[in-house]
Design an enzyme around this catalytic site. Structure first.
Site, short mmCIF file in Angstrom:
data_model
loop_
_atom_site.label_atom_id
_atom_site.label_comp_id
_atom_site.label_asym_id
_atom_site.label_seq_id
_atom_site.Cartn_x
_atom_site.Cartn_y
_atom_site.Cartn_z
N HIS A 66 35.82 40.09 47.73
CA HIS A 66 35.93 42.30 46.93
C HIS A 66 34.52 41.91 46.29
O HIS A 66 34.09 40.92 46.07
CB HIS A 66 37.01 41.75 45.93
CG HIS A 66 36.38 40.57 44.46
ND1 HIS A 66 36.02 40.54 43.69
CD2 HIS A 66 37.39 39.40 44.51
CE1 HIS A 66 36.50 40.17 43.28
NE2 HIS A 66 36.99 38.73 43.27
N ASP A 68 33.02 43.79 43.01
CA ASP A 68 33.74 44.39 41.68
C ASP A 68 33.28 42.91 40.77
O ASP A 68 34.32 41.91 41.25
CB ASP A 68 34.96 44.93 41.18
CG ASP A 68 36.12 44.41 41.70
OD1 ASP A 68 36.23 43.76 42.60
OD2 ASP A 68 36.90 44.40 40.81
N ASP A 98 32.63 34.80 41.33
CA ASP A 98 34.09 35.48 41.24
C ASP A 98 33.24 36.44 41.47
O ASP A 98 33.39 36.88 40.57
CB ASP A 98 34.87 35.00 40.20
CG ASP A 98 36.02 35.84 40.73
OD1 ASP A 98 36.36 35.80 41.83
OD2 ASP A 98 37.00 35.95 39.26
N GLU A 131 39.50 45.51 43.04
CA GLU A 131 40.01 43.64 43.42
C GLU A 131 40.48 43.33 41.99
O GLU A 131 41.85 42.92 41.77
CB GLU A 131 39.74 42.90 44.09
CG GLU A 131 40.33 41.58 44.27
CD GLU A 131 41.24 40.97 43.61
OE1 GLU A 131 41.80 39.24 43.57
OE2 GLU A 131 39.59 40.17 42.23
N GLU A 132 40.13 43.74 41.30
CA GLU A 132 40.02 42.69 39.55
C GLU A 132 40.62 43.37 38.84
O GLU A 132 41.20 43.18 37.43
CB GLU A 132 38.61 42.81 38.57
CG GLU A 132 37.59 41.62 39.45
CD GLU A 132 38.18 40.34 39.08
OE1 GLU A 132 39.33 39.64 38.55
OE2 GLU A 132 37.23 38.93 39.68
N GLU A 157 37.59 33.37 48.02
CA GLU A 157 37.91 33.55 46.76
C GLU A 157 37.44 32.07 46.27
O GLU A 157 37.69 31.19 47.04
CB GLU A 157 39.36 34.12 45.93
CG GLU A 157 39.63 35.97 46.20
CD GLU A 157 38.75 35.96 44.66
OE1 GLU A 157 39.14 35.73 43.89
OE2 GLU A 157 39.18 37.05 44.69
#
Length: 364
Positions: A66, A68, A98, A131-132, A157
């Site tokens: 991801h 974001d 992350d 995603e977050e 991840e």
């Protein structure tokens, strides 16, 4: 400085806290197109851009990450969050672990694969926005049919390059109680919504998820995370809300679970679904796991599941229930913290793991 570290630094310098993924997607799209990928950009909201990049024919291996990042928090940073400062073997910045290092490693490994002599594995790279905040971008991509059936799903991840085999699901609910307002000195004229919600919270605390612990994912959990109610001290509140975080394991049906909880609330409190993401689990002996470990990923070990949820909750089913492994260069403990960093050797190692696994899957 290696190419993957330079790319990671470029991505960290782009602020994508809570949005703005379009600016992160742009340089990645250029690189993937230059490598021969067919790239499609997808916006689930203005500026919230994800990418689906395809190369080769046949059923692909899917690589995903991801774009974001989460907010910076209130504490001052020693290393500025968007300068991508290198200090020794550490690369600092929001998203370093992350998971912009993981995204960069996936892209560089994919470039190496398609330009190498042994590149018979088709690839699909899925880079998501949002995603977050509950896998919003992945959900919209799947709803629009943009994600293909896959031989295997690799999620970059942060795991410190350990091959993790899944994670719990997440069912987040909002419980709402309604009442009738009145003056606080005459509560008998009102209907106190907080009292109703308090009874519901007690029922949530006593709620039995109804399944035994999973041998690797552990036991399902239930937690009340927030409570809000009332507007002033001398009024009977007519509205009160709480949020409930249920973490589930393989075999739990979220619809059935929600209905069982609703029954325990005796009709005094309504439930609204905020997030509904199933658990993910792959057998440790699956060939997809073995090829990643053979390529250098650290074995799953005694704790083979991630503590967090990922886009795999959404993508694995769309990929045809493909075997799924979570393996990325970031440090899990660095996710969302002040002065977040990633170990540079881990980033370079991740490229070797991913490229080696793709080569292993290409072998006859």
């Amino acid at each position: 400085m290696t190419d993957v570290v330079a790319l990671t630094r470029e991505l960290i310098r782009i602020d994508s806290v809570g949005g703005g993924e379009a600016a992160v997607a742009e340089p990645l799209a250029r690189r993937l197109e230059a490598a021969g990928f067919e790239v499609r950009a997808h916006d689930h909201a203005p500026g919230r851009t994800g990418l689906v990049a395809r190369w080769g024919t046949g059923v692909p291996v899917t690589l995903t990450g991801h774009l974001d990042t989460v907010p910076l928090g209130g504490r001052p940073w020693t290393h500025e969050p968007h300068t991508a400062e290198v200090d020794g073997d550490r690369l600092y910045g929001r998203g370093s672990s992350d998971m912009k290092a993981g995204v960069a490693a996936l892209v560089v490994a994919a470039e190496r694969h398609v330009r190498g002599p042994n590149h018979r594995v088709a690839l699909e790279i899925v880079l998501t926005a949002g995603e977050e905040t509950g896998c919003e971008g992945a959900i919209d991509m799947v709803a629009r049919g943009l994600v293909s059936r896959s031989r295997g799903l690799l999620v970059a991840e942060p795991t410190a390059n350990r091959a993790l085999l899944g994670h719990k699901g997440a069912l987040w609910l909002k419980a709402t109680a309604h009442g009738r307002t009145a003056h606080g000195s005459m509560p008998h004229l009102g209907d106190n919504a907080i009292y109703k919600l308090a009874r519901a919270i007690g029922a949530v605390e006593r709620f039995d998820p109804g399944v035994s612990p999973h041998p690797w994912l552990g036991a399902p959990t239930v937690n009340v995370g927030t409570v809000h109610g009332g507007i002033n001290v001398n009024s009977v509140p007519d509205l009160a809300e709480a949020t409930v975080d249920m973490r589930t394991v393989t075999g739990q049906d979220h619809t059935e679970l929600r209905e069982r909880l609703r029954e325990r609330l005796d009709g005094e409190t309504s439930l609204e679904v905020l997030t509904d993401l199933p658990s993910v689990w792959t057998d440790p002996d699956d060939p997809f796991v073995r090829v990643l470990v053979a390529a250098g990923a650290r074995p799953p070990g005694e704790r083979p599941a991630a503590s967090y949820f990922t886009d795999a909750s959404v993508l694995a089913t769309a990929c045809g229930d493909a075997p799924t492994v979570i393996c990325g260069p970031g440090e899990p403990e660095q996710a969302h913290v002040t002065d977040e960093y990633c170990e540079i050797p881990r980033i370079e190692e991740a490229v070797e793991i991913y490229a080696g696994a793709l080569a292993g899957l290409s072998a006859p």
